[in-house]
Design a protein around this motif. Sequence first.
Motif, PDB file in Angstrom:
ATOM      1  N   VAL A  20     -18.790   3.418   3.444  1.00 31.67           N
ATOM      2  CA  VAL A  20     -17.929   2.242   3.464  1.00 31.67           C
ATOM      3  C   VAL A  20     -16.460   2.605   3.639  1.00 31.67           C
ATOM      4  N   MET A  21     -15.992   3.637   2.963  1.00 34.90           N
ATOM      5  CA  MET A  21     -14.562   3.983   2.985  1.00 34.90           C
ATOM      6  C   MET A  21     -14.033   4.234   4.398  1.00 34.90           C
ATOM      7  N   THR A  23     -15.277   3.303   7.242  1.00 35.24           N
ATOM      8  CA  THR A  23     -15.459   2.095   8.041  1.00 35.24           C
ATOM      9  C   THR A  23     -14.352   1.089   7.759  1.00 35.24           C
ATOM     10  N   VAL A  24     -14.053   0.879   6.497  1.00 36.82           N
ATOM     11  CA  VAL A  24     -13.000  -0.066   6.121  1.00 36.82           C
ATOM     12  C   VAL A  24     -11.642   0.433   6.604  1.00 36.82           C
ATOM     13  N   LEU A  25     -11.371   1.727   6.441  1.00 38.45           N
ATOM     14  CA  LEU A  25     -10.097   2.274   6.898  1.00 38.45           C
ATOM     15  C   LEU A  25      -9.945   2.141   8.409  1.00 38.45           C
ATOM     16  N   ALA A  27     -11.362  -0.108  10.376  1.00 36.77           N
ATOM     17  CA  ALA A  27     -11.165  -1.521  10.710  1.00 36.77           C
ATOM     18  C   ALA A  27      -9.753  -1.973  10.378  1.00 36.77           C
ATOM     19  N   LEU A  28      -9.255  -1.573   9.214  1.00 35.14           N
ATOM     20  CA  LEU A  28      -7.885  -1.931   8.845  1.00 35.14           C
ATOM     21  C   LEU A  28      -6.869  -1.309   9.799  1.00 35.14           C
ATOM     22  N   LYS A  31      -6.769  -3.353  12.946  1.00 39.53           N
ATOM     23  CA  LYS A  31      -6.048  -4.620  12.771  1.00 39.53           C
ATOM     24  C   LYS A  31      -4.540  -4.391  12.704  1.00 39.53           C
ATOM     25  N   SER A  75      -7.887   4.288  15.731  1.00 43.30           N
ATOM     26  CA  SER A  75      -8.922   3.938  14.760  1.00 43.30           C
ATOM     27  C   SER A  75      -9.864   5.112  14.507  1.00 43.30           C
ATOM     28  N   SER A  79     -10.469   6.872  10.969  1.00 43.62           N
ATOM     29  CA  SER A  79     -11.839   6.940  10.439  1.00 43.62           C
ATOM     30  C   SER A  79     -12.221   8.379  10.095  1.00 43.62           C
ATOM     31  N   GLY A  82     -10.477   9.303   7.025  1.00 44.15           N
ATOM     32  CA  GLY A  82     -11.141   8.612   5.921  1.00 44.15           C
ATOM     33  C   GLY A  82     -12.435   9.294   5.520  1.00 44.15           C
ATOM     34  N   SER A  86     -12.947  10.766   1.869  1.00 41.82           N
ATOM     35  CA  SER A  86     -14.036  10.293   1.001  1.00 41.82           C
ATOM     36  C   SER A  86     -14.951  11.439   0.609  1.00 41.82           C
TER      37      SER A  86
END
Length: 100
Positions: A20-21, A23-25, A27-28, A31, A75, A79, A82, A86
């Motif tokens: 998850v970590m 993936t969220v990073l 995506a953020l 954006k 991105s 990732s 990240g 993680s």
Amino acid sequence: MRQNRLQDPDTLGDKIFKIVMPTVLGALAGKVFKTIWDSRVTNRRGPAGGDAAEDANQQGFVASIIFAAVSAAFSSVISTLGTRGSDALVTRRQNRRNGK
């Protein structure tokens, strides 16, 4: 298979965090990059009329390709960082849990 599962130091929470970590990073980061890109392009092109289709037409084909390439690269780098972060956090947590 049971022996492999028992020897695996990752708990279910560790595995979820490792997925998850990053993936969220990523995506953020995408954006944030899009927001920065849009603010830079609309500032250079003049005031936006608020219509998304009109903004896309103003950017042009080449600008869209450049945006896609640079956004994907940005991105991807975030990732990857990240993932490394993680993994390091989970390893540190496992070492503390095992008393190392």
